[in-house]
Design an enzyme around this catalytic site. Structure first.
Site, PDB file in Angstrom:
ATOM      1  N   ARG A   1       0.822  -1.219   0.000  1.00 13.68           N
ATOM      2  CA  ARG A   1       0.000   0.000   0.000  1.00 13.68           C
ATOM      3  C   ARG A   1       0.857   1.270   0.000  1.00 13.68           C
ATOM      4  O   ARG A   1       0.331   2.366   0.188  1.00 13.68           O
ATOM      5  CB  ARG A   1      -0.920  -0.020   1.233  1.00 13.68           C
ATOM      6  CG  ARG A   1      -1.780  -1.304   1.327  1.00 13.68           C
ATOM      7  CD  ARG A   1      -2.460  -1.428   2.697  1.00 13.68           C
ATOM      8  NE  ARG A   1      -3.004  -2.750   2.968  1.00 13.68           N
ATOM      9  CZ  ARG A   1      -4.233  -3.150   2.665  1.00 13.68           C
ATOM     10  NH1 ARG A   1      -5.051  -2.336   2.046  1.00 13.68           N
ATOM     11  NH2 ARG A   1      -4.641  -4.366   2.969  1.00 13.68           N
TER      12      ARG A   1
ATOM     13  N   ASP B   1       9.391  -5.991   2.466  1.00 11.90           N
ATOM     14  CA  ASP B   1       8.784  -6.764   1.375  1.00 11.90           C
ATOM     15  C   ASP B   1       8.031  -5.854   0.406  1.00 11.90           C
ATOM     16  O   ASP B   1       7.133  -5.113   0.808  1.00 11.90           O
ATOM     17  CB  ASP B   1       7.795  -7.788   1.967  1.00 11.90           C
ATOM     18  CG  ASP B   1       7.153  -8.654   0.896  1.00 11.90           C
ATOM     19  OD1 ASP B   1       7.872  -9.465   0.286  1.00 11.90           O
ATOM     20  OD2 ASP B   1       5.935  -8.507   0.658  1.00 11.90           O
TER      21      ASP B   1
ATOM     22  N   TYR C   1       3.195  -3.768  -7.139  1.00 12.40           N
ATOM     23  CA  TYR C   1       2.575  -2.900  -6.131  1.00 12.40           C
ATOM     24  C   TYR C   1       2.529  -1.453  -6.630  1.00 12.40           C
ATOM     25  O   TYR C   1       3.536  -0.914  -7.093  1.00 12.40           O
ATOM     26  CB  TYR C   1       3.315  -2.955  -4.787  1.00 12.40           C
ATOM     27  CG  TYR C   1       3.185  -4.274  -4.056  1.00 12.40           C
ATOM     28  CD1 TYR C   1       2.280  -5.250  -4.474  1.00 12.40           C
ATOM     29  CD2 TYR C   1       3.947  -4.553  -2.943  1.00 12.40           C
ATOM     30  CE1 TYR C   1       2.173  -6.471  -3.816  1.00 12.40           C
ATOM     31  CE2 TYR C   1       3.838  -5.767  -2.265  1.00 12.40           C
ATOM     32  CZ  TYR C   1       2.955  -6.711  -2.717  1.00 12.40           C
ATOM     33  OH  TYR C   1       2.843  -7.915  -2.063  1.00 12.40           O
TER      34      TYR C   1
ATOM     35  N   HIS D   1       5.726 -14.224  -7.483  1.00  8.18           N
ATOM     36  CA  HIS D   1       4.544 -13.697  -6.785  1.00  8.18           C
ATOM     37  C   HIS D   1       3.382 -14.687  -6.796  1.00  8.18           C
ATOM     38  O   HIS D   1       2.731 -14.914  -5.768  1.00  8.18           O
ATOM     39  CB  HIS D   1       4.140 -12.372  -7.437  1.00  8.18           C
ATOM     40  CG  HIS D   1       3.405 -11.449  -6.546  1.00  8.18           C
ATOM     41  ND1 HIS D   1       3.449 -10.098  -6.699  1.00  8.18           N
ATOM     42  CD2 HIS D   1       2.591 -11.662  -5.483  1.00  8.18           C
ATOM     43  CE1 HIS D   1       2.696  -9.522  -5.763  1.00  8.18           C
ATOM     44  NE2 HIS D   1       2.173 -10.456  -5.023  1.00  8.18           N
TER      45      HIS D   1
ATOM     46  N   LEU E   1      -3.291  -9.366   9.395  1.00 10.12           N
ATOM     47  CA  LEU E   1      -4.499  -8.903  10.109  1.00 10.12           C
ATOM     48  C   LEU E   1      -5.741  -9.124   9.246  1.00 10.12           C
ATOM     49  O   LEU E   1      -6.775  -8.476   9.471  1.00 10.12           O
ATOM     50  CB  LEU E   1      -4.391  -7.410  10.459  1.00 10.12           C
ATOM     51  CG  LEU E   1      -3.198  -6.981  11.313  1.00 10.12           C
ATOM     52  CD1 LEU E   1      -3.235  -5.469  11.547  1.00 10.12           C
ATOM     53  CD2 LEU E   1      -3.178  -7.725  12.648  1.00 10.12           C
TER      54      LEU E   1
ATOM     55  N   GLY F   1       1.327  -4.665   7.399  1.00  9.47           N
ATOM     56  CA  GLY F   1       0.842  -3.979   6.201  1.00  9.47           C
ATOM     57  C   GLY F   1       0.515  -2.521   6.422  1.00  9.47           C
ATOM     58  O   GLY F   1       0.266  -1.782   5.474  1.00  9.47           O
TER      59      GLY F   1
ATOM     60  N   GLN G   1       0.558   1.423   6.906  1.00  5.88           N
ATOM     61  CA  GLN G   1       1.386   2.524   6.396  1.00  5.88           C
ATOM     62  C   GLN G   1       1.223   3.726   7.334  1.00  5.88           C
ATOM     63  O   GLN G   1       1.287   4.882   6.909  1.00  5.88           O
ATOM     64  CB  GLN G   1       0.980   2.880   4.962  1.00  5.88           C
ATOM     65  CG  GLN G   1       0.942   1.689   4.003  1.00  5.88           C
ATOM     66  CD  GLN G   1       2.288   1.033   3.738  1.00  5.88           C
ATOM     67  OE1 GLN G   1       3.209   1.684   3.262  1.00  5.88           O
ATOM     68  NE2 GLN G   1       2.423  -0.251   4.073  1.00  5.88           N
TER      69      GLN G   1
HETATM   70  P1  NAP Z   1      -2.658  -6.403   7.089  1.00  7.21           P
HETATM   71  O1  NAP Z   1      -1.768  -6.078   8.227  1.00  7.21           O
HETATM   72  O2  NAP Z   1      -3.488  -7.616   7.169  1.00  7.21           O
HETATM   73  O3  NAP Z   1      -3.607  -5.172   6.780  1.00  7.21           O
HETATM   74  C1  NAP Z   1      -3.123  -3.863   6.803  1.00  7.21           C
HETATM   75  C2  NAP Z   1      -4.297  -2.932   6.623  1.00  7.21           C
HETATM   76  O4  NAP Z   1      -5.041  -2.902   7.846  1.00  7.21           O
HETATM   77  C3  NAP Z   1      -3.852  -1.512   6.312  1.00  7.21           C
HETATM   78  O5  NAP Z   1      -4.733  -0.954   5.343  1.00  7.21           O
HETATM   79  C4  NAP Z   1      -4.033  -0.828   7.658  1.00  7.21           C
HETATM   80  O6  NAP Z   1      -4.364   0.556   7.523  1.00  7.21           O
HETATM   81  C5  NAP Z   1      -5.245  -1.558   8.200  1.00  7.21           C
HETATM   82  N1  NAP Z   1      -5.387  -1.424   9.655  1.00  7.21           N
HETATM   83  C6  NAP Z   1      -6.523  -0.992  10.278  1.00  7.21           C
HETATM   84  N2  NAP Z   1      -6.335  -0.938  11.608  1.00  7.21           N
HETATM   85  C7  NAP Z   1      -5.063  -1.317  11.841  1.00  7.21           C
HETATM   86  C8  NAP Z   1      -4.292  -1.434  13.034  1.00  7.21           C
HETATM   87  N3  NAP Z   1      -4.794  -1.140  14.233  1.00  7.21           N
HETATM   88  N4  NAP Z   1      -3.025  -1.862  12.937  1.00  7.21           N
HETATM   89  C9  NAP Z   1      -2.503  -2.169  11.721  1.00  7.21           C
HETATM   90  N5  NAP Z   1      -3.179  -2.059  10.549  1.00  7.21           N
HETATM   91  C10 NAP Z   1      -4.460  -1.627  10.606  1.00  7.21           C
HETATM   92  O7  NAP Z   1      -1.669  -6.516   5.854  1.00  7.21           O
HETATM   93  P2  NAP Z   1      -1.791  -6.194   4.254  1.00  7.21           P
HETATM   94  O8  NAP Z   1      -1.502  -4.776   4.046  1.00  7.21           O
HETATM   95  O9  NAP Z   1      -3.048  -6.762   3.706  1.00  7.21           O
HETATM   96  O10 NAP Z   1      -0.577  -7.067   3.738  1.00  7.21           O
HETATM   97  C11 NAP Z   1       0.711  -6.931   4.363  1.00  7.21           C
HETATM   98  C12 NAP Z   1       1.804  -7.170   3.372  1.00  7.21           C
HETATM   99  O11 NAP Z   1       1.704  -8.488   2.851  1.00  7.21           O
HETATM  100  C13 NAP Z   1       1.783  -6.270   2.119  1.00  7.21           C
HETATM  101  O12 NAP Z   1       2.314  -4.990   2.323  1.00  7.21           O
HETATM  102  C14 NAP Z   1       2.626  -7.089   1.175  1.00  7.21           C
HETATM  103  O13 NAP Z   1       4.006  -6.890   1.454  1.00  7.21           O
HETATM  104  C15 NAP Z   1       2.219  -8.510   1.536  1.00  7.21           C
HETATM  105  N6  NAP Z   1       1.182  -9.048   0.614  1.00  7.21           N
HETATM  106  C16 NAP Z   1       1.545 -10.049  -0.219  1.00  7.21           C
HETATM  107  C17 NAP Z   1       0.611 -10.633  -1.056  1.00  7.21           C
HETATM  108  C18 NAP Z   1       1.047 -11.770  -1.944  1.00  7.21           C
HETATM  109  O14 NAP Z   1       0.280 -12.204  -2.814  1.00  7.21           O
HETATM  110  N7  NAP Z   1       2.248 -12.270  -1.752  1.00  7.21           N
HETATM  111  C19 NAP Z   1      -0.717 -10.186  -1.073  1.00  7.21           C
HETATM  112  C20 NAP Z   1      -1.078  -9.145  -0.199  1.00  7.21           C
HETATM  113  C21 NAP Z   1      -0.120  -8.602   0.657  1.00  7.21           C
HETATM  114  P3  NAP Z   1      -3.252   1.688   7.876  1.00  7.21           P
HETATM  115  O15 NAP Z   1      -2.218   1.631   6.815  1.00  7.21           O
HETATM  116  O16 NAP Z   1      -4.080   2.940   7.840  1.00  7.21           O
HETATM  117  O17 NAP Z   1      -2.717   1.411   9.266  1.00  7.21           O
END
Ligand code: NAP
Length: 304
Positions: free
Chosen positions: A29, A56, A61, A133, A217, A268, A270
């Site tokens: 993101r 990562d 992205y 990926h 999460l 994840g 930001q």
């Molecule tokens: P996540 O930690 O499950 O979700 C993060 C999202 O939750 C963000 O939009 C964040 O918003 C929100 N959020 C809401 N409340 C939160 C809190 N209290 N604490 C933390 N976050 C909160 O992870 P994800 O972003 O979906 O994925 C994490 C990483 O996994 C990615 O950046 C990427 O590197 C990797 N990924 C890989 C694949 C793949 O196919 N290999 C697919 C998806 C992701 P805010 O930013 O506003 O805090």
């Protein structure tokens, strides 16, 4: 024993000799909302300040942003160029092999170009961890292995991983590789529990792969549960979070880290405050019964 082991100070990536922090920070993101390099640099510093050394990203992205495909890598490249001390403080992982409009392409020609393009966008000499990926069903693993081995031999890549691969796809690719895989990156969270029982984590332990958990999460649903199942999982996490005075999200990360395969959750967020508070996950201690209570809430039915 009823109390599970805390995470070690560092995790090894397979047998390649690279040590990383037990938490990673993800940049899926990062290029959203036209973020400027200065703001991106603040987030990189927030992660480093939280003790995170494992970063990562992926070539795809930010594809839906201003510059298109490669936006997140370009942004990180600008951050790394502006402060040359940052590169050696991080183990940098990226991914390739997805092509828009959404076929997967692991042909030799495309992979070679994808790796070169990532190096150019990131403005670095070597990628510490390069991951496929998503699997291209039409690519023979022997051909894929040859290209990746060549990239390692040519000094473009230090180590190799996969994401969203089945256990059979991992075994087939690893069979042909000279430089064996060191990571696998499936979706894992207290809401996405398939890999605890479908053999993925067992295979990771058998092959010495470090599992990296994407969306730990559930894309934020752990923080703001909506369905009955999500609320039940959040309540089971809160039992431990409240008792140990940490945020629920930290309990969620630590629940993943308590698994014996050494799961590395990829944070994840930001948001600098939320990245900082992720470090609380290292303090959380789980008992077997509390850990299984979260699993049972996620399954929605008792264990046999
Ligand atoms: P996540 O930690 O499950 O979700 C993060 C999202 O939750 C963000 O939009 C964040 O918003 C929100 N959020 C809401 N409340 C939160 C809190 N209290 N604490 C933390 N976050 C909160 O992870 P994800 O972003 O979906 O994925 C994490 C990483 O996994 C990615 O950046 C990427 O590197 C990797 N990924 C890989 C694949 C793949 O196919 N290999 C697919 C998806 C992701 P805010 O930013 O506003 O805090």
């Amino acid at each position: 024993m009823n109390t599970l082991l805390p995470p070690p100070a560092t995790r090894s990536l397979g047998t390649c000799g690279t040590e990383v922090s037990p938490l990673a920070w993800g940049m899926w993101r990062l290029a959203e909302d036209g973020r400027a390099p200065r703001e991106a640099a603040m987030l990189v510093h927030a992660a480093l300040d939280a003790g995170i050394t494992f970063f990562d990203t992926a070539d795809i992205y930010g594809f839906d942003g201003q510059g298109g495909f490669g936006d997140a890598e370009v942004l990180l490249g600008e951050v790394l160029t502006a402060d040359s001390s940052l590169r050696k403080r991080m183990v940098l992982a990226t991914k390739g092999g997805i092509r828009l409009p959404l076929p997967y392409d692991q042909s030799a020609a495309y992979l070679t170009t994808a790796i070169d393009n990532s190096l150019q966008r990131l403005k670095i000499e070597t990628i510490d961890l390069w991951q496929i990926h998503r699997p291209d069903i039409l690519a023979h693993p022997q051909e894929v292995a040859r290209v990746l081995d060549d990239a390692v031999a040519g000094g473009k890549i230090r180590s190799l991983g996969v994401s969203n691969f089945t256990t059979h796809q991992i075994a087939a690719l690893n069979h042909f590789l000279g430089t064996r895989l060191v990571t696998t990156q499936p979706e894992i969270s207290p809401l996405r529990i398939d890999c605890f029982e479908n053999g993925e984590l067992d295979q990771a332990m058998m092959l010495g792969l470090t599992p990296m958990a994407w969306s730990p999460l559930g894309g934020g649903r752990i923080a703001a549960p909506k369905t009955e199942r999500e609320k039940a999982v959040a309540a089971a996490l809160d039992v431990v979070a409240d008792a140990q005075n940490v945020p629920r999200t930290a309990a969620a990360y630590s629940w993943l880290m308590a698994h014996p395969s050494g799961i590395v959750p990829i944070i994840g967020s930001q948001n600098p405050e939320r990245i900082a508070e992720a470090a609380c996950a290292l303090e959380v201690r789980w008992t077997r019964s509390d850990w299984y209570a979260v699993l049972i809430a996620a399954r929605g039915e008792p264990l046999p």
